[in-house]
Design an enzyme around this catalytic site. Structure first.
Site, PDB file in Angstrom:
ATOM      1  N   ASP A  32       0.863  -1.185   0.000  1.00 48.94           N
ATOM      2  CA  ASP A  32       0.000   0.000   0.000  1.00 48.94           C
ATOM      3  C   ASP A  32       0.894   1.227   0.000  1.00 48.94           C
ATOM      4  O   ASP A  32       1.916   1.272   0.686  1.00 48.94           O
ATOM      5  CB  ASP A  32      -0.988  -0.002   1.166  1.00 48.94           C
ATOM      6  N   ASP A 121      -9.105   3.630   6.354  1.00 47.88           N
ATOM      7  CA  ASP A 121      -7.924   3.596   7.220  1.00 47.88           C
ATOM      8  C   ASP A 121      -8.280   4.355   8.492  1.00 47.88           C
ATOM      9  O   ASP A 121      -8.300   5.589   8.513  1.00 47.88           O
ATOM     10  CB  ASP A 121      -6.754   4.247   6.482  1.00 47.88           C
ATOM     11  N   GLU A 123      -7.244   4.710  12.373  1.00 48.74           N
ATOM     12  CA  GLU A 123      -6.130   4.356  13.252  1.00 48.74           C
ATOM     13  C   GLU A 123      -5.709   5.562  14.083  1.00 48.74           C
ATOM     14  O   GLU A 123      -6.436   6.541  14.199  1.00 48.74           O
ATOM     15  CB  GLU A 123      -4.961   3.859  12.404  1.00 48.74           C
TER      16      GLU A 123
END
Length: 233
Positions: A32, A121, A123
């Site tokens: 990624d 994503d 986090e």
């Protein structure tokens, strides 16, 4: 049936020759990337054994990755299975608003066999409170808002990229997404370790933040055919 020595040797050579092909097809490797990686030679990446790539498209409600288009086109031309991801900022808008921003700037999905569902994503906050100032229940609601909005537009649920530690801390270890959203777990170790609540298995594993190929290093939990099926929906 007894085989001659010559036949046995021929069989051993054939099996040894076939082994690398079988190993490459099991647990396909991926990467990624974002603009931090700059120009990527995707033909070299593919020659190195990479099968898929996730590419950063958006962040929050205002940032679009300047290299997304070139990365996405390059990965496509090299014959890689690819998808886009959105870096969440739950402190700046609703989940729905960020899902729509993502969808409008490369985060869409189609059942073409080469496009992976978009990924959220979610986090550690890179510039503030770890949980973005949200309670666990508010965070779960935010993720549901993003996920449901994405699903309404594409017909598939987005991947959730996270760590078990962050998930426990910031969602109270919610099990609300295991039946809908595939898990992309990040853990830089020799195994995936304990998964967040609800998920009995992971789909992707980010196992290192650097390696022989650009960006973070990833692995699909399955076969090459399974990866292709994922891109078909």
């Amino acid at each position: 049936m007894k085989l001659s020595t010559a036949a046995l040797l021929s069989l051993a050579v054939a099996v040894a020759s076939a082994s690398p092909i079988l190993e490459k097809r099991a647990n396909p490797k991926g990467i990624d990337i974002s603009h931090f990686q700059g120009t990527v030679n995707f033909n070299t990446v593919k020659a190195n054994g990479i099968s898929f790539v996730y590419i950063k498209a958006t962040e929050g409600t205002t940032f679009t990755d300047p290299d997304f288009s070139s990365h996405y086109t390059g990965a496509t031309n090299a014959g890689l299975i690819r998808g886009a991801y959105h870096f969440a900022h739950p402190d700046v808008s609703s989940g729905a608003t960020q899902a729509k921003f993502f969808l409008a700037h490369g985060g869409g999905w189609s059942s073409d066999g080469i496009t992976l569902p978009g990924a959220l994503d979610i986090e550690y906050n890179p510039s503030g409170a770890e949980c973005y100032g949200l309670s666990a229940s508010a965070m779960v609601s935010w993720i549901k808002d993003f996920s449901n909005t994405y699903h309404s537009s594409t017909g598939v649920y987005p991947f959730i990229y996270t760590t078990t530690d962050w998930w426990k801390t910031c969602t109270g270890n919610s099990a609300a997404f295991a039946s809908t959203n595939p898990l992309w777990i990040a853990r830089y170790a020799s195994s995936v370790g304990t998964l967040p609540a609800g998920w009995s298995y992971h789909t992707f594993w980010q196992y290192a933040d650097s390696g022989p190929n650009p960006g973070d290093q990833d692995e699909f939990n399955g076969s090459m055919q399974g990866l292709k099926n994922l891109a078909l929906g």
